[in-house]
Enzyme design. Structure first.
Site, PDB file in Angstrom:
ATOM      1  N   SER A 136       0.810  -1.213   0.000  1.00 20.51           N
ATOM      2  CA  SER A 136       0.000   0.000   0.000  1.00 20.51           C
ATOM      3  C   SER A 136       0.845   1.266   0.000  1.00 20.51           C
ATOM      4  O   SER A 136       1.612   1.508  -0.924  1.00 20.51           O
ATOM      5  CB  SER A 136      -0.975  -0.023   1.173  1.00 20.51           C
ATOM      6  OG  SER A 136      -1.889   1.057   1.083  1.00 20.51           O
ATOM      7  N   HIS A 137       0.743   2.043   1.050  1.00 20.89           N
ATOM      8  CA  HIS A 137       1.407   3.346   1.133  1.00 20.89           C
ATOM      9  C   HIS A 137       2.822   3.243   1.690  1.00 20.89           C
ATOM     10  O   HIS A 137       3.495   4.259   1.865  1.00 20.89           O
ATOM     11  CB  HIS A 137       0.586   4.275   2.023  1.00 20.89           C
ATOM     12  CG  HIS A 137       0.310   3.691   3.377  1.00 20.89           C
ATOM     13  ND1 HIS A 137      -0.525   2.616   3.542  1.00 20.89           N
ATOM     14  CD2 HIS A 137       0.764   4.013   4.616  1.00 20.89           C
ATOM     15  CE1 HIS A 137      -0.571   2.296   4.834  1.00 20.89           C
ATOM     16  NE2 HIS A 137       0.197   3.126   5.501  1.00 20.89           N
TER      17      HIS A 137
ATOM     18  N   ASP B 296      -2.057   6.778  -3.464  1.00 22.03           N
ATOM     19  CA  ASP B 296      -0.920   6.113  -2.826  1.00 22.03           C
ATOM     20  C   ASP B 296      -0.375   4.969  -3.665  1.00 22.03           C
ATOM     21  O   ASP B 296      -0.719   4.817  -4.838  1.00 22.03           O
ATOM     22  CB  ASP B 296      -1.327   5.616  -1.434  1.00 22.03           C
ATOM     23  CG  ASP B 296      -2.269   4.427  -1.492  1.00 22.03           C
ATOM     24  OD1 ASP B 296      -3.062   4.347  -2.450  1.00 22.03           O
ATOM     25  OD2 ASP B 296      -2.236   3.581  -0.590  1.00 22.03           O
TER      26      ASP B 296
ATOM     27  N   ASP C 143      -0.834   1.675  -3.929  1.00 20.36           N
ATOM     28  CA  ASP C 143      -1.697   0.721  -4.625  1.00 20.36           C
ATOM     29  C   ASP C 143      -3.017   1.323  -5.081  1.00 20.36           C
ATOM     30  O   ASP C 143      -3.882   0.606  -5.570  1.00 20.36           O
ATOM     31  CB  ASP C 143      -1.950  -0.511  -3.750  1.00 20.36           C
ATOM     32  CG  ASP C 143      -2.787  -0.209  -2.517  1.00 20.36           C
ATOM     33  OD1 ASP C 143      -2.730   0.931  -2.021  1.00 20.36           O
ATOM     34  OD2 ASP C 143      -3.488  -1.120  -2.032  1.00 20.36           O
TER      35      ASP C 143
ATOM     36  N   ASP D 253      -5.536   2.909  -3.403  1.00 21.04           N
ATOM     37  CA  ASP D 253      -6.778   2.886  -2.638  1.00 21.04           C
ATOM     38  C   ASP D 253      -6.954   4.091  -1.711  1.00 21.04           C
ATOM     39  O   ASP D 253      -8.025   4.264  -1.122  1.00 21.04           O
ATOM     40  CB  ASP D 253      -6.916   1.573  -1.843  1.00 21.04           C
ATOM     41  CG  ASP D 253      -5.816   1.356  -0.817  1.00 21.04           C
ATOM     42  OD1 ASP D 253      -4.916   2.208  -0.700  1.00 21.04           O
ATOM     43  OD2 ASP D 253      -5.855   0.315  -0.121  1.00 21.04           O
ATOM     44  N   ARG D 254      -5.949   4.930  -1.581  1.00 16.48           N
ATOM     45  CA  ARG D 254      -6.060   6.104  -0.716  1.00 16.48           C
ATOM     46  C   ARG D 254      -6.059   7.382  -1.547  1.00 16.48           C
ATOM     47  O   ARG D 254      -5.674   7.380  -2.711  1.00 16.48           O
ATOM     48  CB  ARG D 254      -4.909   6.144   0.294  1.00 16.48           C
ATOM     49  CG  ARG D 254      -4.886   4.947   1.196  1.00 16.48           C
ATOM     50  CD  ARG D 254      -3.809   5.048   2.249  1.00 16.48           C
ATOM     51  NE  ARG D 254      -3.804   3.857   3.095  1.00 16.48           N
ATOM     52  CZ  ARG D 254      -3.512   3.851   4.387  1.00 16.48           C
ATOM     53  NH1 ARG D 254      -3.196   4.972   5.001  1.00 16.48           N
ATOM     54  NH2 ARG D 254      -3.542   2.733   5.069  1.00 16.48           N
TER      55      ARG D 254
ATOM     56  N   LYS E 233     -11.434   0.512  -0.598  1.00 17.42           N
ATOM     57  CA  LYS E 233     -11.379   1.952  -0.724  1.00 17.42           C
ATOM     58  C   LYS E 233     -10.764   2.284  -2.072  1.00 17.42           C
ATOM     59  O   LYS E 233     -10.041   1.483  -2.646  1.00 17.42           O
ATOM     60  CB  LYS E 233     -10.600   2.577   0.428  1.00 17.42           C
ATOM     61  CG  LYS E 233      -9.263   1.962   0.784  1.00 17.42           C
ATOM     62  CD  LYS E 233      -8.699   2.610   2.030  1.00 17.42           C
ATOM     63  CE  LYS E 233      -7.383   1.979   2.475  1.00 17.42           C
ATOM     64  NZ  LYS E 233      -7.580   0.699   3.172  1.00 17.42           N
TER      65      LYS E 233
END
Length: 539
Positions: free
Chosen positions: A112-113, A273, A275, A277-278, A372
């Site tokens: 992710s982030h 971010d 991946d 999703d943010r 998300k």
């Protein structure tokens, strides 16, 4: 030919809130990734002949692990693997593919982030057939299997060319390489009024942070919506994210923030971010906190075609501010408060009980997928701007004038000694019952508890989901250890102050939260336990 490879368990493969995340060098240990993937496959019921989605955010080690996962899927009876070209799939795009292609689930290779590169982070997450993260009963079963695994199955075959769209066969299983962007972009175009956005004459800057959303944002924003070339910055996914931290906050997206606070600011600024999703939302001369963004999107969602008939409900994670609660009350729809982790929203979405969900950690989304979705939030904001003709600042100020304002910030203390972090939480837990009625830093404590959640769809209970201290007047502080880091512990302290309609709605957030920050330190002994005089990151 199918090989059965002997192995021994690793004792550190417990999936967190978003799968298994470790340093790259941990995943590079012999059989480490294979052990976890095999454990996932053995937990998946009905995999024989089923379809599996595989993709990731392009970070270092993605291609190598994708090759292993494809060959292991063939050896474990799957009938078809669908993989994004180049190994690329944003997390929301993977969720959409799982749902639209009726797959049994998917492997999303991302941390992710978190930063990427040979010395940084990697991760593997399994999403189930609804497109959402595996629920606890599944991750618990995966963990148990990792503790007992003694072999894994893998096809002895050449690596599939994942850069060429088309189909090939490996050990009797079809491998389909697809355009990672097209289906997702089509979905977005079905939800929002692209014609109105295109005709609104808006200007914007989007920072893809050298991460996965670059190709998605370029296709949607520049090609389909007509924003000028160069609107998408850092748009090429890189294995190390350009040496930067792909977290869309005011520290790591500082260049975007500085632009939006300057005289040359475009109408709208956003980022996503690692991946995808943010999201980060910034207007000209105003930053919108993720908690406020959730509330403002919910209050204005009816302006987008997909939500014109209204919302069924709103869900937010417990640490997210109560701003959305006031919107739900005004709309006369239910509000659900869940633990942190998108998987907790999945049951509510599947049951049709909510339409929009959000977390303070820059995650918002709706029932179009079960993750998300950073670009979804950006596009809904653009739809609202186009439909109203108002600026981001106008929308925010009018929202606060109607609902009041929840001043809000999250203080992250990263890489804290795990024992010290646990001692802080355990000590505070032991004192919760004694806190109500005390006055600290000029604030009177009304209640204190440890959040537990009863899922209204299946009655399952999740305990120890964060410590809450509630002050008179609607303000609060929440303490929680995060499960997304890969070294030490991350202590997250959430500060919230409610200012009602007619109150001080245009003040500096830091100043409005200063007394709550002092109370948090005094209540929990943050400095004493961590040795930190200030947080590493404030968002």
């Amino acid at each position: 030919m199918i090989e059965t490879v002997s192995t021994t368990p690793y004792g550190d493969q417990k999936p967190g809130t978003s799968g298994l995340r470790k340093k790259v060098k941990v995943f590079q240990q012999p059989h480490y990734a294979e052990n976890f993937i095999q454990s996932v496959f053995e937990v998946v019921e009905g995999r024989e002949g089923a379809t599996l989605i595989i993709g990731g955010d392009g970070r270092y080690l993605n291609r190598e692990v994708i090759d292993k996962a494809i060959r292991m899927a063939a050896a474990n009876g799957f009938g078809r693997v669908i993989v994004g070209r180049g190994g690329i799939l944003s997390t929301p795009a993977a969720s959409h593919l799982i749902r639209s292609r009726e797959a049994i689930g998917g492997l999303i290779l991302s941390a992710s982030h978190n930063p990427g590169g040979p010395n940084e982070d990697f991760g593997i997450k399994y999403n189930v057939a609804n497109g959402g993260p595996a629920p606890e009963k599944v991750t618990d079963a995966i963990l148990e299997r990792t503790r007992a695994i003694d072999s894994y199955r893998i096809a002895d075959a050449e690596a599939v060319d994942i850069d060429a769209i088309g189909e090939t066969e490996i050990a009797g299983m079809t491998v389909e390489v697809v355009d990672p962007v097209a289906a997702y972009a089509d979905l977005m175009q079905s939800l929002f009024d692209f014609t109105a956005i295109r005709g609104a004459g808006l200007t914007m800057a989007f920072d893809a942070m050298s991460a996965v959303t670059g190709p998605y944002a370029t296709e949607i924003l520049e090609r389909r919506l007509g924003f000028e070339q160069g609107t998408v910055r850092n748009g090429t996914p890189l294995e190390d994210f350009g040496g930067h931290h792909p977290d869309p906050n005011l520290v790591h997206a500082r260049t975007l923030y500085d632009l939006m606070m300057s005289a040359d600011a475009p109408d709208f600024g956003a980022a996503s971010d690692g991946d995808g999703d943010r999201n980060l939302i910034i207007g000209r001369d105003i930053f919108i906190t993720p908690s406020d963004s959730l509330a403002m999107l919910a209050a204005n969602a009816h302006l987008a075609p997909a939500y014109a008939d209204g919302l069924r409900g709103i869900a937010r994670s417990m640490p997210t501010s109560a701003a959305a609660d006031r919107v739900a009350a005004a709309l006369n729809i239910p509000l659900f408060e869940t633990p942190t982790g998108w998987k907790f929203f999945g049951n509510l979405l599947d049951a049709g009980m909510v339409t929009i969900c959000g977390e303070e950690s820059a995650g918002t989304g709706s029932d179009h997928v079960r993750e998300k979705d950073g670009l979804w939030a950006v596009l809904l904001w653009l739809n609202i701007l186009a439909a109203t003709g108002k600026s981001v600042k106008q929308i925010a100020e009018e929202h606060w004038a109607r609902f009041g304002r929840n001043y809000y910030a999250r203080h992250d203390y990263e890489g804290v000694d795990s024992a010290a972090a646990e001692a802080l939480v355990d000590g505070l837990r032991d004192r919760l019952a004694d806190l109500p009625g005390q006055e600290i830093a000029g604030l009177r404590i009304e209640a204190a508890d440890e959040f537990a959640y009863v899922d209204p769809t299946d009655g399952s209970i999740s305990r120890q989901q964060g410590l809450r201290v509630l002050f008179e007047g609607g303000s609060r502080v929440v303490f929680r250890l995060s499960g997304t880091g890969t070294s030490g512990a991350t202590l997250r302290v959430y500060l919230e102050r409610y200012e009602p309609v007619g109150g001080r709605l245009d003040q500096d957030t830091g100043e409005m939260l200063a007394d709550i920050a002092r109370a948090a330190d005094e209540i929990a002994g943050i400095t004493r336990h961590t040795g930190r005089a200030r947080p590493d990151v404030i968002t």
